[in-house]
Scaffold this active site. Structure first.
Site, PDB file in Angstrom:
ATOM      1  N   LYS A 169      12.259  -2.939 -31.614  1.00  0.00           N
ATOM      2  CA  LYS A 169      13.656  -2.564 -31.826  1.00  0.00           C
ATOM      3  C   LYS A 169      13.860  -1.607 -32.999  1.00  0.00           C
ATOM      4  O   LYS A 169      14.874  -0.902 -33.058  1.00  0.00           O
ATOM      5  CB  LYS A 169      14.510  -3.820 -32.010  1.00  0.00           C
ATOM      6  CG  LYS A 169      14.575  -4.689 -30.755  1.00  0.00           C
ATOM      7  CD  LYS A 169      15.493  -5.877 -30.930  1.00  0.00           C
ATOM      8  CE  LYS A 169      15.543  -6.732 -29.677  1.00  0.00           C
ATOM      9  NZ  LYS A 169      16.487  -7.864 -29.797  1.00  0.00           N
ATOM     10  N   ASP A 200      22.644  -5.968 -27.754  1.00  0.00           N
ATOM     11  CA  ASP A 200      22.596  -7.328 -28.289  1.00  0.00           C
ATOM     12  C   ASP A 200      23.938  -7.731 -28.905  1.00  0.00           C
ATOM     13  O   ASP A 200      24.345  -8.889 -28.824  1.00  0.00           O
ATOM     14  CB  ASP A 200      21.498  -7.454 -29.351  1.00  0.00           C
ATOM     15  CG  ASP A 200      20.110  -7.546 -28.744  1.00  0.00           C
ATOM     16  OD1 ASP A 200      20.002  -7.961 -27.571  1.00  0.00           O
ATOM     17  OD2 ASP A 200      19.134  -7.214 -29.438  1.00  0.00           O
ATOM     18  N   GLY A 205      18.170 -16.666 -40.091  1.00  0.00           N
ATOM     19  CA  GLY A 205      17.146 -15.677 -39.805  1.00  0.00           C
ATOM     20  C   GLY A 205      17.501 -14.334 -40.415  1.00  0.00           C
ATOM     21  O   GLY A 205      18.661 -14.073 -40.764  1.00  0.00           O
ATOM     22  N   GLY A 259      15.821 -11.160 -39.183  1.00  0.00           N
ATOM     23  CA  GLY A 259      15.136 -10.131 -38.417  1.00  0.00           C
ATOM     24  C   GLY A 259      16.112  -9.203 -37.716  1.00  0.00           C
ATOM     25  O   GLY A 259      17.303  -9.150 -38.042  1.00  0.00           O
TER      26      GLY A 259
END
Length: 292
Positions: free
Chosen positions: A70, A106, A129, A131
């Site tokens: 990504k 997303d 998270g 990321g």
């Protein structure tokens, strides 16, 4: 008689064998009557992305990108959408006359999944998270109108760098994953971008109080009235999803995010609209999930 394939798309990543994208996209093609479209999967790592894309013939219309591609996709895209630039993550490449256009679906997937769970009007959220998916979650929460966000990660420095790299119009607090339910007001929404396994188990243990001192055990009430979106869909339910469900939270599985982001990809790649009937056909192609 089978119609010959004239348009192709695929999901790329490493690992990619678990991906449900082929089932979703094929279901959409069938529902839309796109009999000459095919969707594949290919194992591609960061170093292999550019040569793979360069090898594609004109029949290729689009690519879905999962980890770890990504960010690497920015080196391939000749155009980048404002949304992809805002998130720092490209999960969709579309063929153009001059190269490849990078976009991010997303964010749409997170927003749609959270709205299904009743998260409209949320003002306070937690993101677990740090990321690429966490970037999309932060932009999605901002789009929903959230005003305060806690980002919790095992590596607090990584979380801080992530937040500093983004232009966010929300108040952000950084915490360690071992304290994500403590010393902060209850959240309307929690988005876990943690993978399955130890990190997810660690987040769940904080909710249940396992391994904590007795004065801070069992803080499941912190998310009891909220919505949890756990982006994981393999090995469902995750430890965190189970803990949240037991505490009374509305749990949204990662397959709902996957469904909606794939629907947006189909629209971008094919130029066709995905209506409720097509979305239902795509949802029916997903494997049933065990209850939480």
């Amino acid at each position: 008689m089978t119609q010959p394939v004239t348009r192709r798309a695929a999901v790329l990543g490493s690992p990619v064998s678990h991906s449900l994208s082929p089932a979703l996209h094929h279901a959409a093609y069938a529902a839309l009557g796109l009999d000459d479209w095919a969707y594949e999967r290919h194992e591609v790592d960061e170093g292999g992305l550019a040569p793979f894309v360069a090898s594609l013939d004109p029949s290729w219309a689009g690519l879905s990108l999962t980890m770890p591609l990504k960010v690497a996709a920015f080196d391939v895209a000749t155009e980048v959408s404002p949304l992809a630039r805002a998130t720092g993550a490209i999960n969709t490449l579309m063929r153009t006359q001059t190269g490849w256009s990078g976009d991010n679906t997303d964010v749409h997937g997170v927003v749609a999944a959270l709205r299904e769970g009743g998260a409209d009007g949320a003002r306070r959220a937690r993101v677990l998270g740090a990321g690429a998916t966490a970037r999309s979650a932060l932009v999605a929460l901002q789009e929903l109108g959230v005003q305060e966000v806690m980002v919790a990660a095992r590596d607090e420095m990584k979380a801080a760098r992530l937040v500093r790299s983004m232009d966010l119009d929300v108040l952000v607090d950084i915490r360690g994953l071992d304290t994500w339910v403590y010393d902060w007001p209850p959240a309307d929404v929690v988005v876990s971008t943690l993978p399955g396994g130890p990190a997810n188990e660690a987040a769940a243990s904080v909710v249940t109080g396992a391994g904590r001192d007795h004065e801070r055990r069992g803080r499941v009430s912190e998310i009891a009235d909220g919505v949890l979106l756990d982006v994981v869909y393999a090995d469902w339910p995750t430890p965190l999803a189970r803990a949240a469900a037991r505490g009374g939270a509305t749990v949204v599985p990662g397959t709902r995010m996957l469904l909606h982001q794939a629907a947006r990809q189909v629209e971008l790649m094919t130029g066709r609209s995905v209506d409720g009937d097509v979305l239902a056909a795509m949802a029916a192609a997903l494997p049933p999930l065990p209850p939480t």
